[in-house]
Design an enzyme around this catalytic site. Structure first.
Site, short mmCIF file in Angstrom:
data_model
loop_
_atom_site.label_atom_id
_atom_site.label_comp_id
_atom_site.label_asym_id
_atom_site.label_seq_id
_atom_site.Cartn_x
_atom_site.Cartn_y
_atom_site.Cartn_z
N GLU A 1 0.80 -1.23 0.00
CA GLU A 1 0.00 0.00 0.00
C GLU A 1 0.84 1.28 0.00
O GLU A 1 0.82 2.06 0.97
CB GLU A 1 -0.96 0.00 1.20
CG GLU A 1 -1.91 -1.18 1.19
CD GLU A 1 -3.02 -1.08 2.24
OE1 GLU A 1 -3.02 -0.11 3.02
OE2 GLU A 1 -3.89 -1.96 2.26
N GLU B 1 -5.04 -8.66 1.05
CA GLU B 1 -5.64 -8.27 2.34
C GLU B 1 -7.13 -8.06 2.16
O GLU B 1 -7.55 -7.38 1.21
CB GLU B 1 -5.07 -6.95 2.88
CG GLU B 1 -3.73 -7.06 3.52
CD GLU B 1 -3.24 -5.73 4.09
OE1 GLU B 1 -4.06 -4.90 4.53
OE2 GLU B 1 -2.02 -5.53 4.10
C1 FCB Z 1 -4.27 -1.95 5.62
C2 FCB Z 1 -2.87 -2.22 6.10
C3 FCB Z 1 -2.80 -3.25 7.22
C4 FCB Z 1 -3.94 -3.09 8.20
C5 FCB Z 1 -5.25 -3.02 7.48
C6 FCB Z 1 -6.44 -2.91 8.39
O1 FCB Z 1 -4.33 -0.69 5.05
O2 FCB Z 1 -2.07 -2.67 5.04
O3 FCB Z 1 -1.55 -3.14 7.83
O4 FCB Z 1 -3.71 -1.99 8.99
O5 FCB Z 1 -5.26 -1.94 6.59
#
Ligand code: FCB
Length: 478
Positions: A165, A370
Protein backbone atom coordinates in the site's frame (compact mmCIF):
# COMPACT_ATOMS: atom_id res chain seq x y z
CA UNK A 1 -25.56 -24.41 -4.98
CA UNK A 2 -22.06 -24.86 -3.57
CA UNK A 3 -19.57 -22.07 -4.14
CA UNK A 4 -16.27 -23.82 -4.96
CA UNK A 5 -12.93 -22.22 -5.56
CA UNK A 6 -10.43 -23.64 -8.06
CA UNK A 7 -7.97 -26.31 -6.96
CA UNK A 8 -4.64 -24.73 -5.98
CA UNK A 9 -6.30 -21.47 -4.89
CA UNK A 10 -4.06 -20.03 -2.16
CA UNK A 11 -5.81 -19.63 1.20
CA UNK A 12 -3.79 -17.43 3.50
CA UNK A 13 -3.68 -15.01 6.37
CA UNK A 14 -1.61 -11.82 6.49
CA UNK A 15 0.31 -9.79 9.07
CA UNK A 16 2.95 -7.04 9.08
CA UNK A 17 6.18 -6.81 11.04
CA UNK A 18 5.58 -3.70 13.14
CA UNK A 19 2.03 -4.77 13.95
CA UNK A 20 2.95 -8.15 15.48
CA UNK A 21 6.67 -8.63 16.10
CA UNK A 22 7.55 -6.66 19.23
CA UNK A 23 11.16 -7.35 20.28
CA UNK A 24 11.89 -3.82 19.17
CA UNK A 25 15.48 -3.89 20.41
CA UNK A 26 16.43 -7.51 19.68
CA UNK A 27 18.85 -8.60 16.92
CA UNK A 28 20.50 -5.17 17.06
CA UNK A 29 17.32 -3.62 15.69
CA UNK A 30 17.24 0.19 15.93
CA UNK A 31 14.11 2.32 15.54
CA UNK A 32 12.08 2.46 12.37
CA UNK A 33 10.02 5.57 11.74
CA UNK A 34 7.04 3.72 13.25
CA UNK A 35 8.94 3.27 16.53
CA UNK A 36 9.69 6.99 16.58
CA UNK A 37 6.14 7.94 15.63
CA UNK A 38 4.44 5.62 18.11
CA UNK A 39 6.64 7.00 20.90
CA UNK A 40 5.65 10.57 20.00
CA UNK A 41 2.93 11.72 22.42
CA UNK A 42 -0.48 12.18 20.86
CA UNK A 43 0.09 10.17 17.69
CA UNK A 44 -1.38 6.80 18.72
CA UNK A 45 -4.56 6.10 20.70
CA UNK A 46 -3.75 5.54 24.39
CA UNK A 47 -0.06 6.05 23.61
CA UNK A 48 0.23 2.44 22.44
CA UNK A 49 3.45 1.34 20.72
CA UNK A 50 4.69 -1.74 18.87
CA UNK A 51 7.44 -2.41 21.46
CA UNK A 52 5.84 -5.71 22.45
CA UNK A 53 2.87 -6.01 20.08
CA UNK A 54 1.86 -9.69 19.90
CA UNK A 55 5.40 -10.76 20.86
CA UNK A 56 5.58 -12.74 17.63
CA UNK A 57 9.38 -12.73 17.53
CA UNK A 58 9.37 -14.85 20.68
CA UNK A 59 6.27 -16.84 19.75
CA UNK A 60 6.99 -17.48 16.11
CA UNK A 61 6.82 -21.27 16.35
CA UNK A 62 3.57 -21.17 18.31
CA UNK A 63 2.05 -18.88 15.68
CA UNK A 64 3.13 -21.14 12.84
CA UNK A 65 1.74 -24.18 14.71
CA UNK A 66 -1.53 -22.32 15.06
CA UNK A 67 -1.71 -21.72 11.33
CA UNK A 68 -0.94 -25.35 10.63
CA UNK A 69 -3.59 -26.38 13.12
CA UNK A 70 -6.10 -24.21 11.27
CA UNK A 71 -5.03 -25.74 7.96
CA UNK A 72 -4.05 -22.37 6.48
CA UNK A 73 -2.06 -22.89 3.29
CA UNK A 74 -0.15 -19.62 2.96
CA UNK A 75 1.18 -16.87 5.20
CA UNK A 76 1.90 -13.32 4.13
CA UNK A 77 4.29 -11.56 6.51
CA UNK A 78 6.59 -8.57 6.18
CA UNK A 79 10.26 -8.19 6.98
CA UNK A 80 11.28 -5.39 9.33
CA UNK A 81 13.96 -3.50 7.39
CA UNK A 82 15.37 -2.24 10.73
CA UNK A 83 15.84 -5.79 11.95
CA UNK A 84 17.97 -6.84 8.98
CA UNK A 85 19.71 -3.57 8.05
CA UNK A 86 19.14 -1.24 11.01
CA UNK A 87 20.33 2.02 9.51
CA UNK A 88 19.06 1.25 6.01
CA UNK A 89 22.64 1.13 4.68
CA UNK A 90 25.61 -1.15 4.83
CA UNK A 91 25.89 -4.79 5.77
CA UNK A 92 22.98 -6.87 6.97
CA UNK A 93 22.63 -8.16 10.52
CA UNK A 94 22.84 -11.93 10.30
CA UNK A 95 20.79 -12.48 13.48
CA UNK A 96 17.94 -10.47 12.02
CA UNK A 97 18.01 -12.46 8.79
CA UNK A 98 18.18 -15.67 10.84
CA UNK A 99 14.88 -14.82 12.51
CA UNK A 100 13.15 -14.71 9.13
CA UNK A 101 14.99 -17.80 7.92
CA UNK A 102 13.70 -19.63 11.01
CA UNK A 103 10.18 -18.38 10.36
CA UNK A 104 10.29 -19.50 6.73
CA UNK A 105 11.70 -22.89 7.70
CA UNK A 106 8.93 -23.36 10.29
CA UNK A 107 6.36 -22.51 7.62
CA UNK A 108 7.86 -24.81 5.00
CA UNK A 109 8.14 -27.65 7.51
CA UNK A 110 4.41 -27.42 8.00
CA UNK A 111 3.56 -27.10 4.33
CA UNK A 112 2.63 -23.42 4.53
CA UNK A 113 3.65 -21.22 1.57
CA UNK A 114 5.55 -18.12 2.73
CA UNK A 115 4.63 -14.87 0.97
CA UNK A 116 7.17 -12.21 1.88
CA UNK A 117 6.47 -8.47 1.82
CA UNK A 118 9.65 -6.40 1.87
CA UNK A 119 8.14 -3.14 3.04
CA UNK A 120 5.04 -2.63 5.15
CA UNK A 121 5.61 1.04 6.12
CA UNK A 122 8.48 0.75 8.63
CA UNK A 123 11.34 2.75 7.11
CA UNK A 124 14.53 2.70 9.23
CA UNK A 125 14.55 5.97 11.17
CA UNK A 126 18.01 6.89 9.88
CA UNK A 127 16.68 6.88 6.32
CA UNK A 128 13.67 8.94 7.37
CA UNK A 129 15.97 11.43 9.10
CA UNK A 130 17.98 11.68 5.88
CA UNK A 131 14.83 12.71 3.97
CA UNK A 132 12.64 9.58 3.80
CA UNK A 133 10.59 8.72 0.74
CA UNK A 134 10.39 12.31 -0.56
CA UNK A 135 14.14 11.87 -1.22
CA UNK A 136 15.18 9.91 -4.32
CA UNK A 137 18.05 8.17 -2.55
CA UNK A 138 15.58 6.12 -0.48
CA UNK A 139 14.47 4.25 -3.62
CA UNK A 140 18.06 3.08 -4.20
CA UNK A 141 18.43 2.07 -0.56
CA UNK A 142 15.23 0.03 -0.86
CA UNK A 143 16.55 -1.85 -3.90
CA UNK A 144 19.73 -2.70 -2.02
CA UNK A 145 17.73 -3.96 0.95
CA UNK A 146 15.62 -6.06 -1.46
CA UNK A 147 18.79 -7.67 -2.77
CA UNK A 148 20.02 -8.45 0.76
CA UNK A 149 16.77 -10.19 1.71
CA UNK A 150 16.56 -12.02 -1.62
CA UNK A 151 20.10 -13.36 -1.25
CA UNK A 152 19.31 -14.57 2.27
CA UNK A 153 15.90 -16.15 1.65
CA UNK A 154 15.62 -16.64 -2.11
CA UNK A 155 16.37 -20.35 -1.84
CA UNK A 156 13.29 -20.81 0.33
CA UNK A 157 10.73 -18.12 -0.54
CA UNK A 158 9.03 -18.20 -3.92
CA UNK A 159 6.45 -15.39 -3.50
CA UNK A 160 7.73 -11.82 -3.07
CA UNK A 161 5.89 -8.51 -2.64
CA UNK A 162 7.88 -5.28 -2.89
CA UNK A 163 5.66 -2.67 -1.21
CA UNK A 164 2.47 -2.79 0.80
CA UNK A 165 0.00 0.00 0.00
CA UNK A 166 2.36 2.76 -1.14
CA UNK A 167 -0.69 5.07 -1.10
CA UNK A 168 -0.73 4.91 2.70
CA UNK A 169 3.05 5.39 2.92
CA UNK A 170 2.90 8.49 0.74
CA UNK A 171 -0.40 10.15 1.58
CA UNK A 172 -1.04 9.15 5.20
CA UNK A 173 2.67 9.39 6.07
CA UNK A 174 3.57 12.68 4.37
CA UNK A 175 0.16 14.22 3.53
CA UNK A 176 -2.37 13.88 6.35
CA UNK A 177 0.35 12.92 8.84
CA UNK A 178 -1.76 10.31 10.63
CA UNK A 179 0.89 7.69 9.90
CA UNK A 180 4.67 7.81 10.35
CA UNK A 181 6.57 10.00 9.83
CA UNK A 182 3.66 12.35 10.48
CA UNK A 183 4.40 15.02 7.88
CA UNK A 184 1.70 17.22 6.38
CA UNK A 185 3.18 18.45 3.13
CA UNK A 186 1.28 17.59 -0.08
CA UNK A 187 4.36 18.04 -2.29
CA UNK A 188 6.32 15.65 -0.09
CA UNK A 189 3.45 13.17 -0.43
CA UNK A 190 3.63 13.32 -4.25
CA UNK A 191 7.42 13.05 -4.22
CA UNK A 192 7.11 10.09 -1.83
CA UNK A 193 4.62 8.39 -4.16
CA UNK A 194 7.07 8.70 -7.05
CA UNK A 195 10.04 7.44 -5.09
CA UNK A 196 8.00 4.52 -3.77
CA UNK A 197 7.13 3.69 -7.39
CA UNK A 198 10.79 3.99 -8.36
CA UNK A 199 11.85 1.92 -5.35
CA UNK A 200 9.37 -0.76 -6.43
CA UNK A 201 10.76 -0.91 -9.97
CA UNK A 202 14.38 -0.97 -8.82
CA UNK A 203 13.55 -3.62 -6.22
CA UNK A 204 11.86 -5.84 -8.85
CA UNK A 205 15.11 -5.74 -10.84
CA UNK A 206 17.18 -6.44 -7.73
CA UNK A 207 14.94 -9.38 -6.86
CA UNK A 208 15.08 -10.80 -10.40
CA UNK A 209 18.86 -10.54 -10.26
CA UNK A 210 19.13 -12.43 -6.98
CA UNK A 211 16.26 -14.93 -7.12
CA UNK A 212 15.90 -18.16 -9.05
CA UNK A 213 13.72 -17.96 -12.18
CA UNK A 214 10.77 -19.64 -10.45
CA UNK A 215 10.32 -16.57 -8.17
CA UNK A 216 6.96 -14.81 -8.29
CA UNK A 217 7.20 -11.04 -7.78
CA UNK A 218 4.38 -8.65 -7.03
CA UNK A 219 3.24 -5.50 -5.22
CA UNK A 220 0.21 -5.02 -2.94
CA UNK A 221 -1.87 -1.95 -3.75
CA UNK A 222 -4.91 -0.74 -1.85
CA UNK A 223 -6.79 -0.21 -5.09
CA UNK A 224 -9.81 1.93 -4.36
CA UNK A 225 -13.33 1.35 -5.64
CA UNK A 226 -14.09 5.04 -6.12
CA UNK A 227 -17.74 5.84 -6.65
CA UNK A 228 -19.43 9.10 -7.54
CA UNK A 229 -22.55 10.03 -5.57
CA UNK A 230 -24.44 10.96 -8.74
CA UNK A 231 -23.80 10.97 -12.47
CA UNK A 232 -23.57 14.76 -12.53
CA UNK A 233 -20.42 15.83 -14.42
CA UNK A 234 -18.92 17.52 -11.32
CA UNK A 235 -19.34 14.33 -9.26
CA UNK A 236 -17.86 12.20 -12.04
CA UNK A 237 -14.93 14.60 -12.20
CA UNK A 238 -14.42 14.24 -8.43
CA UNK A 239 -14.29 10.48 -8.98
CA UNK A 240 -11.75 10.86 -11.80
CA UNK A 241 -9.54 13.06 -9.63
CA UNK A 242 -9.56 10.67 -6.67
CA UNK A 243 -9.09 7.65 -8.95
CA UNK A 244 -5.93 9.33 -10.29
CA UNK A 245 -4.58 10.03 -6.78
CA UNK A 246 -5.58 6.68 -5.29
CA UNK A 247 -5.05 4.21 -8.12
CA UNK A 248 -3.60 5.48 -11.39
CA UNK A 249 -0.67 7.26 -9.69
CA UNK A 250 0.60 3.71 -8.99
CA UNK A 251 -0.93 1.50 -11.68
CA UNK A 252 -0.05 4.04 -14.40
CA UNK A 253 3.73 3.81 -14.05
CA UNK A 254 3.81 0.25 -12.67
CA UNK A 255 1.61 -1.38 -15.29
CA UNK A 256 1.77 1.00 -18.28
CA UNK A 257 5.02 2.93 -17.80
CA UNK A 258 3.44 6.39 -17.62
CA UNK A 259 1.84 8.71 -15.09
CA UNK A 260 -1.66 9.83 -16.06
CA UNK A 261 -1.72 13.26 -17.74
CA UNK A 262 -4.76 14.34 -15.70
CA UNK A 263 -2.78 13.76 -12.48
CA UNK A 264 -0.10 16.19 -13.69
CA UNK A 265 -2.79 18.76 -14.58
CA UNK A 266 -4.70 18.35 -11.32
CA UNK A 267 -1.58 18.92 -9.21
CA UNK A 268 0.13 21.53 -11.41
CA UNK A 269 -0.34 24.33 -8.89
CA UNK A 270 1.75 22.35 -6.38
CA UNK A 271 4.53 20.85 -8.46
CA UNK A 272 5.90 20.49 -11.99
CA UNK A 273 6.84 16.85 -11.20
CA UNK A 274 10.45 17.52 -12.21
CA UNK A 275 11.40 14.91 -9.59
CA UNK A 276 10.36 12.34 -12.23
CA UNK A 277 13.56 11.87 -14.23
CA UNK A 278 13.82 10.66 -17.82
CA UNK A 279 13.72 6.90 -17.77
CA UNK A 280 11.93 6.63 -14.41
CA UNK A 281 8.57 5.42 -15.80
CA UNK A 282 10.37 2.67 -17.71
CA UNK A 283 12.31 1.74 -14.57
CA UNK A 284 9.04 1.50 -12.64
CA UNK A 285 7.25 -0.63 -15.23
CA UNK A 286 8.91 -3.96 -14.57
CA UNK A 287 7.17 -7.22 -15.42
CA UNK A 288 5.20 -8.64 -12.48
CA UNK A 289 3.95 -12.19 -11.96
CA UNK A 290 0.73 -11.15 -10.23
CA UNK A 291 -0.87 -8.09 -8.69
CA UNK A 292 -1.80 -7.93 -4.99
CA UNK A 293 -5.11 -6.24 -4.23
CA UNK A 294 -5.93 -5.04 -0.71
CA UNK A 295 -9.57 -4.13 -0.25
CA UNK A 296 -11.71 -3.15 2.74
CA UNK A 297 -14.36 -0.59 1.74
CA UNK A 298 -15.39 1.62 -1.19
CA UNK A 299 -14.77 5.38 -1.45
CA UNK A 300 -17.78 7.61 -2.16
CA UNK A 301 -17.16 11.12 -3.49
CA UNK A 302 -18.95 14.13 -4.87
CA UNK A 303 -18.27 17.74 -5.73
CA UNK A 304 -18.20 20.48 -4.79
CA UNK A 305 -16.93 20.37 -1.25
CA UNK A 306 -19.88 19.83 1.03
CA UNK A 307 -19.39 20.95 4.64
CA UNK A 308 -22.12 18.50 5.64
CA UNK A 309 -20.31 15.53 4.11
CA UNK A 310 -18.91 13.00 6.52
CA UNK A 311 -15.18 12.94 5.81
CA UNK A 312 -14.53 9.91 7.98
CA UNK A 313 -12.31 7.50 6.13
CA UNK A 314 -11.42 5.30 9.09
CA UNK A 315 -8.17 7.10 9.69
CA UNK A 316 -7.93 9.68 12.45
CA UNK A 317 -8.59 13.18 11.12
CA UNK A 318 -5.49 15.33 11.52
CA UNK A 319 -7.13 18.34 9.91
CA UNK A 320 -4.88 17.82 6.89
CA UNK A 321 -6.26 16.07 3.83
CA UNK A 322 -4.26 13.16 2.44
CA UNK A 323 -5.47 14.15 -1.06
CA UNK A 324 -3.37 16.90 -2.74
CA UNK A 325 -5.37 19.45 -4.75
CA UNK A 326 -8.69 17.76 -4.03
CA UNK A 327 -10.26 20.49 -1.92
CA UNK A 328 -13.20 20.49 -4.33
CA UNK A 329 -13.99 16.87 -3.47
CA UNK A 330 -16.34 15.79 -0.68
CA UNK A 331 -15.97 12.34 0.86
CA UNK A 332 -19.15 10.65 2.04
CA UNK A 333 -19.92 7.82 4.37
CA UNK A 334 -21.69 5.23 2.20
CA UNK A 335 -25.02 4.13 3.65
CA UNK A 336 -25.47 0.81 5.42
CA UNK A 337 -23.59 -1.41 7.77
CA UNK A 338 -20.15 -0.41 9.08
CA UNK A 339 -17.28 -2.18 10.78
CA UNK A 340 -15.63 -0.98 13.97
CA UNK A 341 -13.33 1.19 11.80
CA UNK A 342 -16.38 3.06 10.49
CA UNK A 343 -15.75 1.44 7.10
CA UNK A 344 -18.88 0.51 5.19
CA UNK A 345 -19.34 -3.15 4.34
CA UNK A 346 -19.69 -3.47 0.58
CA UNK A 347 -18.33 -6.58 -1.15
CA UNK A 348 -19.33 -5.23 -4.56
CA UNK A 349 -16.35 -2.88 -4.28
CA UNK A 350 -14.01 -5.88 -4.21
CA UNK A 351 -15.79 -7.41 -7.19
CA UNK A 352 -15.48 -4.11 -9.09
CA UNK A 353 -11.77 -3.79 -8.37
CA UNK A 354 -11.02 -7.37 -9.43
CA UNK A 355 -13.02 -6.98 -12.64
CA UNK A 356 -11.44 -3.61 -13.44
CA UNK A 357 -7.86 -4.88 -13.19
CA UNK A 358 -8.59 -8.10 -14.95
CA UNK A 359 -9.77 -5.93 -17.84
CA UNK A 360 -6.96 -3.37 -17.60
CA UNK A 361 -4.16 -5.89 -17.06
CA UNK A 362 -5.61 -9.02 -18.66
CA UNK A 363 -2.51 -11.18 -18.46
CA UNK A 364 -1.70 -10.35 -14.84
CA UNK A 365 -3.13 -12.80 -12.27
CA UNK A 366 -4.62 -11.19 -9.17
CA UNK A 367 -4.31 -12.17 -5.52
CA UNK A 368 -6.38 -10.58 -2.75
CA UNK A 369 -3.48 -9.91 -0.37
CA UNK A 370 -5.64 -8.27 2.34
CA UNK A 371 -9.31 -8.27 3.21
CA UNK A 372 -10.99 -8.38 6.59
CA UNK A 373 -12.75 -6.38 9.26
CA UNK A 374 -12.39 -5.02 12.79
CA UNK A 375 -15.15 -5.74 15.28
CA UNK A 376 -15.37 -5.25 19.03
CA UNK A 377 -14.88 -8.94 19.81
CA UNK A 378 -15.41 -10.10 23.37
CA UNK A 379 -14.24 -13.29 24.98
CA UNK A 380 -17.08 -15.20 26.64
CA UNK A 381 -16.82 -16.66 30.13
CA UNK A 382 -16.08 -20.08 28.62
CA UNK A 383 -13.07 -18.65 26.78
CA UNK A 384 -14.58 -18.70 23.28
CA UNK A 385 -14.81 -15.69 20.97
CA UNK A 386 -17.84 -15.54 18.70
CA UNK A 387 -17.52 -13.05 15.84
CA UNK A 388 -20.52 -13.56 13.56
CA UNK A 389 -20.12 -10.09 11.99
CA UNK A 390 -16.62 -10.97 10.80
CA UNK A 391 -17.83 -14.29 9.37
CA UNK A 392 -20.57 -12.46 7.52
CA UNK A 393 -18.08 -9.86 6.22
CA UNK A 394 -15.72 -12.59 5.01
CA UNK A 395 -18.54 -14.63 3.50
CA UNK A 396 -19.81 -11.65 1.52
CA UNK A 397 -16.37 -10.69 0.23
CA UNK A 398 -15.45 -14.26 -0.68
CA UNK A 399 -18.71 -14.60 -2.58
CA UNK A 400 -17.66 -11.44 -4.46
CA UNK A 401 -14.27 -13.00 -5.26
CA UNK A 402 -16.04 -16.11 -6.49
CA UNK A 403 -18.34 -14.04 -8.70
CA UNK A 404 -15.32 -12.29 -10.23
CA UNK A 405 -13.69 -15.70 -10.84
CA UNK A 406 -16.86 -17.00 -12.46
CA UNK A 407 -16.86 -13.97 -14.76
CA UNK A 408 -13.30 -14.58 -15.88
CA UNK A 409 -11.05 -12.74 -13.41
CA UNK A 410 -7.85 -14.72 -12.86
CA UNK A 411 -7.77 -14.60 -9.05
CA UNK A 412 -5.22 -16.99 -7.55
CA UNK A 413 -5.56 -16.51 -3.81
CA UNK A 414 -7.05 -14.72 -0.82
CA UNK A 415 -5.35 -13.56 2.39
CA UNK A 416 -7.46 -12.75 5.39
CA UNK A 417 -6.29 -9.67 7.30
CA UNK A 418 -5.27 -10.63 9.87
CA UNK A 419 -4.04 -13.84 11.45
CA UNK A 420 -3.85 -12.16 14.87
CA UNK A 421 -5.35 -9.14 16.58
CA UNK A 422 -2.53 -6.61 16.42
CA UNK A 423 -1.25 -3.02 16.56
CA UNK A 424 -3.61 -1.19 14.20
CA UNK A 425 -1.32 1.79 13.50
CA UNK A 426 -2.73 5.10 14.79
CA UNK A 427 -5.53 3.17 16.52
CA UNK A 428 -3.07 1.18 18.62
CA UNK A 429 -4.57 -2.02 20.02
CA UNK A 430 -8.13 -0.67 20.02
CA UNK A 431 -9.19 -2.30 16.74
CA UNK A 432 -9.22 -6.08 16.49
CA UNK A 433 -8.83 -7.45 12.95
CA UNK A 434 -7.63 -10.95 13.92
CA UNK A 435 -9.19 -14.30 13.15
CA UNK A 436 -7.28 -15.25 16.28
CA UNK A 437 -7.93 -13.27 19.47
CA UNK A 438 -4.90 -12.02 21.38
CA UNK A 439 -5.02 -11.23 25.09
CA UNK A 440 -2.40 -8.47 25.23
CA UNK A 441 -1.74 -9.07 28.95
CA UNK A 442 -0.93 -12.76 28.68
CA UNK A 443 -0.34 -13.07 24.90
CA UNK A 444 -2.77 -15.98 24.92
CA UNK A 445 -4.00 -16.80 21.39
CA UNK A 446 -7.59 -18.00 20.97
CA UNK A 447 -8.98 -18.80 17.52
CA UNK A 448 -12.26 -16.92 17.09
CA UNK A 449 -15.26 -18.55 15.42
CA UNK A 450 -14.15 -16.85 12.18
CA UNK A 451 -10.79 -18.69 12.33
CA UNK A 452 -12.61 -22.01 12.61
CA UNK A 453 -14.98 -21.04 9.80
CA UNK A 454 -12.04 -19.96 7.60
CA UNK A 455 -10.23 -23.20 8.44
CA UNK A 456 -13.16 -25.14 7.02
CA UNK A 457 -13.05 -23.05 3.85
CA UNK A 458 -9.27 -23.48 3.51
CA UNK A 459 -9.51 -27.26 3.87
CA UNK A 460 -12.46 -27.78 1.50
CA UNK A 461 -12.19 -24.90 -1.00
CA UNK A 462 -15.98 -24.58 -0.67
CA UNK A 463 -17.52 -21.44 0.85
CA UNK A 464 -19.26 -22.60 4.03
CA UNK A 465 -22.58 -21.20 5.18
CA UNK A 466 -22.10 -18.45 7.79
CA UNK A 467 -23.55 -20.80 10.43
CA UNK A 468 -21.20 -23.63 9.56
CA UNK A 469 -18.61 -23.05 12.29
CA UNK A 470 -16.78 -26.23 13.30
CA UNK A 471 -15.55 -26.86 16.82
CA UNK A 472 -11.77 -26.75 17.18
CA UNK A 473 -11.75 -30.51 17.71
CA UNK A 474 -13.55 -31.01 14.38
CA UNK A 475 -10.89 -29.29 12.31
CA UNK A 476 -9.08 -31.62 9.93
CA UNK A 477 -5.67 -31.19 11.48
CA UNK A 478 -6.74 -30.97 15.08
C1 FCB B 1 -4.27 -1.95 5.62
C2 FCB B 1 -2.87 -2.22 6.10
C3 FCB B 1 -2.80 -3.25 7.22
C4 FCB B 1 -3.94 -3.09 8.20
C5 FCB B 1 -5.25 -3.02 7.48
C6 FCB B 1 -6.44 -2.91 8.39
O1 FCB B 1 -4.33 -0.69 5.05
O2 FCB B 1 -2.07 -2.67 5.04
O3 FCB B 1 -1.55 -3.14 7.83
O4 FCB B 1 -3.71 -1.99 8.99
O5 FCB B 1 -5.26 -1.94 6.59
Amino acid sequence: MSVSFPPGFLWGTATAAYQIEGAAREHGRTPSMWDTFSHTPGKIEHGHTGDIATDHVNRRSEDVRLMAYLGIGAYRFSVSWSRVQPTGRGPAVQRGLDFYRGLVDDLLDRGITPVLTLYHWDLPQDLESAGGWPRRETAYRFAEYARIVAEALGDRVKHWITLNEPWCSAFLGYGSGVHAPGQTNPVSALRAAHHLNLGHGLAVDALRGALPPRAQISVSLNLAAVRARTHAPADLDARRRIDALANRIFTGPMLSGAYPEDLFKDTARLTDWSFVHDGDPAAIRRPLDWLGVNYYTPTLVSAPKDPEADRRDGHPDSGHSPWPCADSVAFHQPPGEQTEMGWSVDPSGLYDVLMRYSREAPRLPLVVTENGAAYADKMAADGTVDDPDRISYLHGHLAAVHRALAEGADVRGYFLWSLLDNFEWAHGYTKRFGAVHVDYETQLRTPKASARWYARLASTGVLPDVRDVPALSDLPLA
